[in-house]
Write an enzyme that holds these catalytic residues in place. Structure first.
Site, PDB file in Angstrom:
ATOM      1  N   LYS A   1      34.616  36.886  29.990  1.00  0.00           N
ATOM      2  CA  LYS A   1      33.655  37.853  30.529  1.00  0.00           C
ATOM      3  C   LYS A   1      34.182  39.272  30.381  1.00  0.00           C
ATOM      4  O   LYS A   1      35.384  39.473  30.217  1.00  0.00           O
ATOM      5  CB  LYS A   1      33.395  37.542  32.001  1.00  0.00           C
ATOM      6  CG  LYS A   1      34.647  37.606  32.870  1.00  0.00           C
ATOM      7  CD  LYS A   1      34.315  37.650  34.357  1.00  0.00           C
ATOM      8  CE  LYS A   1      35.488  38.198  35.143  1.00  0.00           C
ATOM      9  NZ  LYS A   1      35.192  38.998  36.295  1.00  0.00           N
TER      10      LYS A   1
ATOM     11  N   LYS B   1      37.523  44.407  34.192  1.00  0.00           N
ATOM     12  CA  LYS B   1      38.126  45.728  34.343  1.00  0.00           C
ATOM     13  C   LYS B   1      39.439  45.847  33.599  1.00  0.00           C
ATOM     14  O   LYS B   1      39.764  46.873  33.052  1.00  0.00           O
ATOM     15  CB  LYS B   1      38.375  46.018  35.822  1.00  0.00           C
ATOM     16  CG  LYS B   1      37.117  46.210  36.608  1.00  0.00           C
ATOM     17  CD  LYS B   1      37.362  47.167  37.760  1.00  0.00           C
ATOM     18  CE  LYS B   1      36.383  46.894  38.875  1.00  0.00           C
ATOM     19  NZ  LYS B   1      36.790  45.698  39.649  1.00  0.00           N
TER      20      LYS B   1
ATOM     21  N   LYS C   1      45.076  33.470  38.422  1.00  0.00           N
ATOM     22  CA  LYS C   1      46.029  34.546  38.717  1.00  0.00           C
ATOM     23  C   LYS C   1      47.469  34.039  38.627  1.00  0.00           C
ATOM     24  O   LYS C   1      48.364  34.758  38.200  1.00  0.00           O
ATOM     25  CB  LYS C   1      45.762  35.149  40.102  1.00  0.00           C
ATOM     26  CG  LYS C   1      44.435  35.871  40.207  1.00  0.00           C
ATOM     27  CD  LYS C   1      44.480  37.246  39.570  1.00  0.00           C
ATOM     28  CE  LYS C   1      43.157  37.781  39.051  1.00  0.00           C
ATOM     29  NZ  LYS C   1      42.082  37.850  40.039  1.00  0.00           N
TER      30      LYS C   1
HETATM   31  P1  ADP Z   1      36.533  42.659  37.566  1.00  0.00           P
HETATM   32  O1  ADP Z   1      36.370  41.171  37.491  1.00  0.00           O
HETATM   33  O2  ADP Z   1      36.076  43.358  36.365  1.00  0.00           O
HETATM   34  O3  ADP Z   1      37.882  43.112  38.045  1.00  0.00           O
HETATM   35  P2  ADP Z   1      35.591  42.800  40.244  1.00  0.00           P
HETATM   36  O4  ADP Z   1      36.424  41.603  40.458  1.00  0.00           O
HETATM   37  O5  ADP Z   1      35.892  43.991  41.079  1.00  0.00           O
HETATM   38  O6  ADP Z   1      35.568  43.150  38.700  1.00  0.00           O
HETATM   39  O7  ADP Z   1      34.074  42.412  40.428  1.00  0.00           O
HETATM   40  C1  ADP Z   1      33.149  43.179  41.119  1.00  0.00           C
HETATM   41  C2  ADP Z   1      31.771  42.586  41.029  1.00  0.00           C
HETATM   42  O8  ADP Z   1      31.330  42.560  39.672  1.00  0.00           O
HETATM   43  C3  ADP Z   1      31.697  41.130  41.508  1.00  0.00           C
HETATM   44  O9  ADP Z   1      30.471  40.932  42.172  1.00  0.00           O
HETATM   45  C4  ADP Z   1      31.742  40.343  40.240  1.00  0.00           C
HETATM   46  O10 ADP Z   1      31.086  39.095  40.359  1.00  0.00           O
HETATM   47  C5  ADP Z   1      30.980  41.247  39.297  1.00  0.00           C
HETATM   48  N1  ADP Z   1      31.416  41.044  37.902  1.00  0.00           N
HETATM   49  C6  ADP Z   1      32.622  41.345  37.362  1.00  0.00           C
HETATM   50  N2  ADP Z   1      32.646  41.038  36.034  1.00  0.00           N
HETATM   51  C7  ADP Z   1      31.411  40.525  35.748  1.00  0.00           C
HETATM   52  C8  ADP Z   1      30.790  40.050  34.557  1.00  0.00           C
HETATM   53  N3  ADP Z   1      31.432  40.060  33.386  1.00  0.00           N
HETATM   54  N4  ADP Z   1      29.514  39.594  34.631  1.00  0.00           N
HETATM   55  C9  ADP Z   1      28.832  39.610  35.812  1.00  0.00           C
HETATM   56  N5  ADP Z   1      29.355  40.052  36.969  1.00  0.00           N
HETATM   57  C10 ADP Z   1      30.615  40.520  36.944  1.00  0.00           C
END
Ligand code: ADP
Ligand code: TRP
Length: 335
Positions: free
Chosen positions: A197, A200, A115
């Site tokens: 990965k 969002k 970040k």
């Molecule tokens: P992002 O990383 O997309 O902003 P969040 O941080 O809100 O999403 O993550 C919410 C949940 O989704 C967490 O448990 C996170 O580990 C899981 N998660 C997010 N991206 C992935 C991914 N590409 N593969 C597996 N799990 C994921």
């Protein structure tokens, strides 16, 4: 007496649309756990302020995340579904835990370092102490299991440390929470361009969202990186090809996956066909969820009721924990 169910907690940040990574990393497990565990699932709206200080679209995102959670099969009658900001006890526990968290270890956290690179103009203290707030989210319910994706592994390790430190300093109160994926490795859903990965807010064209329409899903999948195919039988798959197979294993029937595996091993694979099949199977998987989510999103009255009831239930347990924590710390001066 009926055996008490083990407690599960997890949260999603309302920073954008949910995607296949959120589904397979987190939500799928929420749904599988709702029958057998005492589940607390929440929208981590405070956490989103660490990276998204502009709150213009926060309300809409919160409602969408809730609708998408329910559309994926979460039943608010079976689980406690609530907003982080409805439970002020979490903020109080966060404060206590902050005194047990050291600047050096927080600065070394991978997500913090990422970040700092991504938003050098806004390295706020909330960002630094993100794992402390996450620990408070979890241990406020004295949870044992936390269904999350692989990217959250380090945060869970920190949560165990903070729970342990509290217990050690003030007295036994918190179990040590474990990341959970049904006895299997935690998963990471890769982005379609083979770098990093699904997420969002990054890589939007290489991420498949639960709200994407059929055409967009097909376009994204067809654009995924491939090559002209293996030259030797039984080769190791390059990452970007393995990623497509990984997705296929999640959404396609196993006979189909086997057939493409066989074609790959025999150097007869046609990636155009593989992507077309993968796109069809993702469309069949996502379209019913998308339609349900739209209907639920527009039912504001229902969502409000869900969140009100969830908030009350979450507070009840959180309050119990906070009372015990205060007592152990020694803040009950006149009792
Ligand atoms: P992002 O990383 O997309 O902003 P969040 O941080 O809100 O999403 O993550 C919410 C949940 O989704 C967490 O448990 C996170 O580990 C899981 N998660 C997010 N991206 C992935 C991914 N590409 N593969 C597996 N799990 C994921
Ligand atoms: N940090 C998590 C993520 O980015 C979201 C989150 C906040 C969370 N608090 C939590 C997940 C507590 C599990 C438990 O994905």
């Amino acid at each position: 007496m009926e055996k008490q169910k083990e407690v599960v907690v997890s949260g999603l940040r309302p920073t954008g649309l949910l995607h296949l990574g959120n589904y397979f990393g987190a939500l799928r497990n929420y749904v599988r756990m709702q029958e057998d565990y005492d589940c607390y699932f929440f929208v981590a709206d405070w956490h989103s302020l660490t990276t998204h200080p502009d709150t213009k679209s926060l309300g809409e995102n919160v409602r969408r995340v809730l609708a998408e959670n329910i559309a994926c099969g979460l039943d608010p009658e079976k689980v406690c579904l609530y907003l982080q900001s409805s439970v002020p006890e979490i903020a109080e526990l966060y404060l206590y835990l902050n005194m047990l968290a050291y600047k050096g270890e927080l600065e070394k956290t991978t997500t913090f370092k990422d970040k700092v690179r991504q938003q050098p103009e806004n390295i706020n203290a909330g960002l630094l102490t993100y794992p402390v707030l996450m620990t408070a989210d979890i241990i406020i319910h004295r949870a044992l299991y936390v269904p999350v994706g692989k990217d959250q592994e380090q945060h869970l390790e920190m949560a165990r440390n903070y729970a342990q430190r509290f217990n050690h300093r003030y007295g036994e109160l918190f179990p040590e929470p474990q990341a959970y994926n049904f006895g299997q490795e935690l998963i990471k859903i890769p982005s379609l361009d083979g770098t990093g990965k699904m997420s969002k807010s990054e890589n939007q064209f290489a991420t498949i969202y639960l709200a994407d329409d059929d055409d967009l899903i097909r376009k994204k999948v067809m654009k995924a990186k491939t090559d002209s195919g293996p030259l030797e039988k039984n080769s190791v798959k390059p990452d970007y090809i393995e990623n497509l197979f990984q997705l296929m294993r999640l959404v396609s029937k196993s006979e189909i996956v086997h057939a493409f595996e066989k074609d790959f091993n025999e150097c007869q694979i046609r990636y155009g066909d593989l992507k077309k099949q993968l796109a069809d199977d993702i469309v069949s998987f996502i379209s019913p969820i998308r339609e349900k989510a739209v209907a639920i999103y527009s039912d504001t009255k229902y969502l409000k009721e869900v969140i009100q009831k969830g908030g009350e239930n979450a507070r009840e347990r959180a309050n119990e924990t906070i009372r015990m924590a205060r007592e152990l710390i020694g803040l009950n001066y006149f009792s």
